[in-house]
Each structure stands twice: as C-alpha cells, then as structure tokens.
Design a protein around this motif. Sequence first.
Motif, PDB file in Angstrom:
ATOM      1  N   UNK A  34       0.866  -1.185   0.000  1.00 12.92           N
ATOM      2  CA  UNK A  34       0.000   0.000   0.000  1.00 12.92           C
ATOM      3  C   UNK A  34       0.898   1.230   0.000  1.00 12.92           C
ATOM      4  N   UNK A  35       1.038   1.856  -1.162  1.00 13.51           N
ATOM      5  CA  UNK A  35       1.987   2.962  -1.325  1.00 13.51           C
ATOM      6  C   UNK A  35       1.680   4.119  -0.379  1.00 13.51           C
ATOM      7  N   UNK A  36       0.411   4.448  -0.218  1.00 15.63           N
ATOM      8  CA  UNK A  36       0.023   5.586   0.621  1.00 15.63           C
ATOM      9  C   UNK A  36       0.369   5.353   2.091  1.00 15.63           C
ATOM     10  N   UNK A  37       0.038   4.163   2.574  1.00 18.22           N
ATOM     11  CA  UNK A  37       0.343   3.831   3.982  1.00 18.22           C
ATOM     12  C   UNK A  37       1.849   3.740   4.184  1.00 18.22           C
ATOM     13  N   UNK A  38       2.534   3.125   3.240  1.00 20.74           N
ATOM     14  CA  UNK A  38       3.993   2.971   3.322  1.00 20.74           C
ATOM     15  C   UNK A  38       4.673   4.335   3.458  1.00 20.74           C
ATOM     16  N   UNK A  39       4.280   5.291   2.612  1.00 20.23           N
ATOM     17  CA  UNK A  39       4.872   6.628   2.665  1.00 20.23           C
ATOM     18  C   UNK A  39       4.536   7.348   3.960  1.00 20.23           C
ATOM     19  N   UNK A  40       3.298   7.176   4.420  1.00 29.24           N
ATOM     20  CA  UNK A  40       2.883   7.830   5.668  1.00 29.24           C
ATOM     21  C   UNK A  40       3.695   7.320   6.851  1.00 29.24           C
ATOM     22  N   UNK A  41       3.938   6.008   6.881  1.00 31.84           N
ATOM     23  CA  UNK A  41       4.732   5.416   7.965  1.00 31.84           C
ATOM     24  C   UNK A  41       6.168   5.932   7.925  1.00 31.84           C
ATOM     25  N   UNK A  42       6.787   5.881   6.750  1.00 34.63           N
ATOM     26  CA  UNK A  42       8.185   6.305   6.622  1.00 34.63           C
ATOM     27  C   UNK A  42       8.349   7.786   6.958  1.00 34.63           C
ATOM     28  N   UNK A  43       7.416   8.613   6.477  1.00 40.51           N
ATOM     29  CA  UNK A  43       7.477  10.053   6.760  1.00 40.51           C
ATOM     30  C   UNK A  43       7.385  10.312   8.259  1.00 40.51           C
ATOM     31  N   UNK A  44       6.461   9.620   8.924  1.00 34.37           N
ATOM     32  CA  UNK A  44       6.254   9.827  10.362  1.00 34.37           C
ATOM     33  C   UNK A  44       7.449   9.344  11.179  1.00 34.37           C
ATOM     34  N   UNK A  45       7.971   8.178  10.825  1.00 34.65           N
ATOM     35  CA  UNK A  45       9.117   7.618  11.543  1.00 34.65           C
ATOM     36  C   UNK A  45      10.348   8.496  11.362  1.00 34.65           C
ATOM     37  N   UNK A  46      10.605   8.927  10.130  1.00 33.40           N
ATOM     38  CA  UNK A  46      11.776   9.775   9.871  1.00 33.40           C
ATOM     39  C   UNK A  46      11.697  11.076  10.652  1.00 33.40           C
ATOM     40  N   UNK A  47      10.527  11.707  10.659  1.00 34.22           N
ATOM     41  CA  UNK A  47      10.368  12.976  11.382  1.00 34.22           C
ATOM     42  C   UNK A  47      10.590  12.784  12.871  1.00 34.22           C
ATOM     43  N   UNK A  48      10.009  11.712  13.421  1.00 34.98           N
ATOM     44  CA  UNK A  48      10.132  11.438  14.855  1.00 34.98           C
ATOM     45  C   UNK A  48      11.581  11.177  15.258  1.00 34.98           C
ATOM     46  N   UNK A  49      12.261  10.307  14.520  1.00 38.72           N
ATOM     47  CA  UNK A  49      13.616   9.923  14.906  1.00 38.72           C
ATOM     48  C   UNK A  49      14.646  10.993  14.576  1.00 38.72           C
ATOM     49  N   UNK A  50      14.432  11.754  13.508  1.00 34.42           N
ATOM     50  CA  UNK A  50      15.328  12.879  13.229  1.00 34.42           C
ATOM     51  C   UNK A  50      15.301  13.853  14.399  1.00 34.42           C
ATOM     52  N   UNK A  51      14.092  14.147  14.867  1.00 28.93           N
ATOM     53  CA  UNK A  51      13.960  15.084  15.987  1.00 28.93           C
ATOM     54  C   UNK A  51      14.594  14.504  17.244  1.00 28.93           C
ATOM     55  N   UNK A  52      14.362  13.211  17.474  1.00 26.33           N
ATOM     56  CA  UNK A  52      14.901  12.573  18.678  1.00 26.33           C
ATOM     57  C   UNK A  52      16.423  12.599  18.696  1.00 26.33           C
ATOM     58  N   UNK A  53      17.032  12.137  17.611  1.00 22.82           N
ATOM     59  CA  UNK A  53      18.492  12.047  17.584  1.00 22.82           C
ATOM     60  C   UNK A  53      19.179  13.404  17.505  1.00 22.82           C
ATOM     61  N   UNK A  54      18.420  14.456  17.183  1.00 24.78           N
ATOM     62  CA  UNK A  54      19.007  15.798  17.168  1.00 24.78           C
ATOM     63  C   UNK A  54      18.770  16.535  18.478  1.00 24.78           C
ATOM     64  N   UNK A  55      18.053  15.891  19.410  1.00 23.67           N
ATOM     65  CA  UNK A  55      17.802  16.483  20.729  1.00 23.67           C
ATOM     66  C   UNK A  55      18.949  16.120  21.663  1.00 23.67           C
ATOM     67  N   UNK A  56      19.535  17.127  22.282  1.00 17.15           N
ATOM     68  CA  UNK A  56      20.754  16.893  23.074  1.00 17.15           C
ATOM     69  C   UNK A  56      20.539  15.933  24.236  1.00 17.15           C
ATOM     70  N   UNK A  57      19.356  15.969  24.841  1.00 14.61           N
ATOM     71  CA  UNK A  57      19.111  15.128  26.007  1.00 14.61           C
ATOM     72  C   UNK A  57      18.721  13.697  25.632  1.00 14.61           C
ATOM     73  N   UNK A  58      18.530  13.444  24.333  1.00 11.08           N
ATOM     74  CA  UNK A  58      18.134  12.113  23.886  1.00 11.08           C
ATOM     75  C   UNK A  58      19.337  11.175  23.921  1.00 11.08           C
ATOM     76  N   UNK A  59      19.141   9.989  24.473  1.00  5.85           N
ATOM     77  CA  UNK A  59      20.235   9.032  24.605  1.00  5.85           C
ATOM     78  C   UNK A  59      20.004   7.866  23.648  1.00  5.85           C
ATOM     79  N   UNK A  60      20.763   7.839  22.559  1.00  3.75           N
ATOM     80  CA  UNK A  60      20.611   6.809  21.546  1.00  3.75           C
ATOM     81  C   UNK A  60      20.816   5.408  22.087  1.00  3.75           C
TER      82      UNK A  60
END
Length: 585
Positions: free
Chosen positions: A477-503
């Motif tokens: 399902x192309x639409x669901x696939x893109x929605x998942x990837x977009x959401x995950x990328x946004x969430x983890x980009x923000x997390x790993x760029x947050x100084x207090x976040x511990x990978x």
Amino acid sequence: MATDIVSQLADSLAKAGVEEGELSYKGQGRKLDDSKSVEEIVKEIKDFEGLQALRLEGNTVGVEAAKAIAKALETKSQFKRCYWSDMFTGRLRSEIPPALNSLGDALMLASAKLTVLDLSDNAFGPDGVKGIERLLKSPACYTLQELRLNNCGMGIGGGKILAASLIECHKRSRAEGPPLSLKVFVAGRNRLENDGATALAESFQLMGSLEEIHMPQNGINHPGVTALATAVQDNPHLRTLNLNDNTFTEKGAIAMAKALKDLQSIQVINFGDCLVRPLGATAIAQTVSEGLPILKELNLSFGEISEEAALAVAHAVKNKKQLEKLDLNGNCLGEDGCIALKDLMKGMNMAELLASLSDDEGEPGDEDEDDEDDDDEEDEEEEEDVDEEEVEEEEEEEEEEDEEEEQDENTGSKFSTPPSAPRPPDVSSFLTFPSPDKLLKLGAKRATLIEQQVDVADARKTAEAFLKIASVYKEDNHEVKNAVMESVDALLKKAFSTSSFQGYNFVSSLLVLLGLIKSEDKVKPVLVVAGHLQVLEHVVRQDYFPKESVAVLEAFMSRHNKSLEACGSSRHKLQSTLQRARTES
C-alpha cells in the motif's frame, strides 16, 4: 576482537534494562493508595545503593503512598532525576499538593541535587504548582537542568507561581554559588496565556541559560509573544524554540524575528499555527537570511502566509547547509503559488526538504484582503484594551477556581482532570490503538502531530511510538507505506538531534520491547510483525541513525528468537542491511 566487543556490549545491554542508578515502575498501572500498597517499592528504594532516578510514570499515587515513598527517599543523597509524569490519574485535586509536598520535602532532607524534574500530564492546576513551590526554591533545585510540566493545566495563576519560584531559586543559588542554569523548559497545553507567559519570560531572561523552550498551545497572543521574544534574546545558547499553536499576528512575529537575529545556536523553530501572516513571515525570512547558520527546521505552517512571503522564506534558507525541513503547508499560496514554491526549492536542490503543501488554503481574494485590513484595525483596538481585559479574565478565572475548590470541599468529587487543553484526540487514538486508516486520517500534518505528542527526550517513549507507527506498515500500500516512513523519519530525526536524547537507551528500549532483552521492570514485549523489521531496515540506512548502534542491532538480530523467525524475509533483509552498514562504517 571486534566481534567480542560487540558481544560484550550486547550482553551489557541485555542486563541493563534501565539507566544507571535508576529504579523504574513505569507504566505498571499500580494503584498506590496507602503505605501497605508501596511496601515493595519502599524496600527496593531503601536497598538501592546510589539511587539516582525514580520512575513512577503510569501509576496512580495517593497521599499516604507518597509519604511512604518520600520517607524512603530521605537518605538518597545521590538522587538526581524525578520521572513523575502521569502519576495522579483519577486522584482528587486536593490529594496532589500534599503528595508533592511530601516527596519534595524528602528530596530537600536528603540534600539531593536534581537535574531533571518531570511532572508532565498531571492535570493538577495552580494548586499542583504550589505543591512543588517549596522544592523549586530549595537547594535541591539549584542544579536543575530540565523542568517538564507539559499538559498540567497550570493556568495563569500557576504560571505566575512557577515563574516566581524560578526567580527565587536563581536568586538564592547565585548567593551561594553557581546560579540556577535551566537548559530545558517544557510547558505546553497549560492555558498560560499572556500573563503567565510574560511572568515566565522574566525568569527566562534572568537565567539566560535555556537551550530548549517548548510552550505550544497556551493561548498566548502578541503581548505574551513579545515578552518571550525579549527573553529569547538573553538566551544565546537556545537551540529549540517551539511556540506552535499560539497567536503571534504580525506584531508578535516581527518582535520574535528581531529577537532571533543574534542567536547563532538555534536549530529548530516551530511557529506553526501561529498566524504570523505575510509581514511576520517576511520579517522571519530576513532574520533567517542574515543569520541562524545551523538552522535545521523551520515550521511556518498554517499562518495565513501569502505566496510572496512564502517565496521570501524559501529564498532565505538557500544557504542553510544543515536544513532538514521547511514547512509552509496550510498557508494561502494558491495552486500557482505552490508550484512556484516547489520549483524554487527544486532549483536550489532542496526539494526534498519542503514539507507537503496538501493543506494549502488557496490564494486569498480581494474580499479576504479587506477582511485582513479590518482584522489589523481590530487588533489595534484590542491592544488598547488588552490590559483591562486580561485583568477581568484573570479575576473571572480566580472566581471559577474558588467555586471549583468550594465544590471540591462540599462534594469531594472533583478529580485532577480539569477542562484544560486535552491531548489531540486523533494522535492519541492512533498511538493507543494503531491502524493504517487512523494514520492516514491524521492527514498531511501527521508527522508534526506525532512529533508534538511524543516526548522525544524519553528514549523509551520514542521507541514505543516508533514500534506503534511501524506496526501499521504495508509494503503493498503505497500511501500507507509513505505515511509510515514520513512519520518515523520525522520522529527519529527530531529525537536524535535532541541533546538530552540518549541513543544507547533508545536501542536498549527497542530491544526490550521486541522481546530480545529481558527488562528488570517487567516490560511486556510487543507482538513482532514484519512491519517492525521492514521499517527498522529503512531507519538504519538513514544518516540520523547512529552508526555505533548498527553492530549491536546486528548481534541481536542474528540470535535465535521465535518472534523474529516468524518474520523470515523481513528479518533476512534487515540482517543484510545491518551487515552492509557495519562494513561501510
């Protein structure tokens, strides 16, 4: 040799489960009413040598239970971190201040030196702030680095009490040594409005040490925004400024644009849903163009911005080499304006950084422009009367609180869930019971909405959110696939760029939740589905994912595990990607 090191690290992770010096009862849903109900917790606290952190999130703690826990904390001089969000569910509001006072007094008696105090998602109102007032002014908080009070219903009164406490703490700490140097302040969804924001701005200006400010959805208008802008100027190390869903108008936006000019460390600016309008957006564009050298994210969505102003913003980010996202969705560009903006970003080789424009409001007509002029005139009239109106509103709020307290005394039925700003229901519903349909219904703003809902400073919460999003992945399902990837990328980009976040803790939590590591706090693993591994395979190929975690994941993915074996092809693909990524690094 390298294999041995990885194996040792994997074993260490498997045994850790929680942070060093941390005792966790997070998410266990315990109903802790009296001293008997916390006997086990009290014993474990007493027996824990070098206790530094206590997690009580997701339980419900009564007054007597809090007193017993507090008594056990009185000797813990190394204590630093209070993770006490969402721990008064279903409690009477009158129960919360004495419970907080007991816990705070114990920390003071122990001579603790706090670095983190998280009381988010406890809808305790102004009275709850009074419950931590004494603690905030004490030496226990002279070392405080992070203060998280998201979604607590503090109101104007609570905001003023909080600001006065921080100012007093700074004054006392400076007299005895290094002054209070708070780095992270979170207080979204608290109905702070102009007076609460203005009071807090004074404390921010005094400290001058903030690196992150998160105050979305607080009903703040341009007088409060202008006060915050003045404070921002005196916090030169500020990296993240999130004022989403407040009402700037041109006046507030221009004031904020001026304040940001000299901030060399700013990375994330979130002024989405802030009604910055064309003049405000143009002022912000000028500031971006002239400075902000390491800007990573700029959100000016849903701000009634015209095509001309949006193009000015796009031009401004041309030389921002670290930019990861520009969000101008939901403005008034019109079809031609959207095309022009996309073409401009493409011409600058930045097309992939532009967020979706699917919710554009369309180009305003002449009638709309006349309405905007009228709105500006109304704004000026409103400004003349703003002080009088705010005083009246505050008096009304105080009267309502008095009536509520009287009702509480008479009926004993008022719970700690006032009608303060609730969490966005759609996002909350998705994260509670994920489904592809719910994710799609979040619309084009889904990634932003999920970012706002998830506390990315908490590695466990971030891992949980990641797995919930990934669980709805559909390869066909192309639409669901893109929605998942977009959401995950946004969430983890923000997390790993947050100084207090511990990978390290994120990977550890991920492995616990997938059932690959046994956790000391008895976390129930999720049912592993192919989507978890397919999305993880995507994530480990991204630049934001730390390369040092690749070898650890590879070690665990190669171990015998029934839940992984059920996802045969997805597992093999993930293993191949991990092996390739490790070799390349």
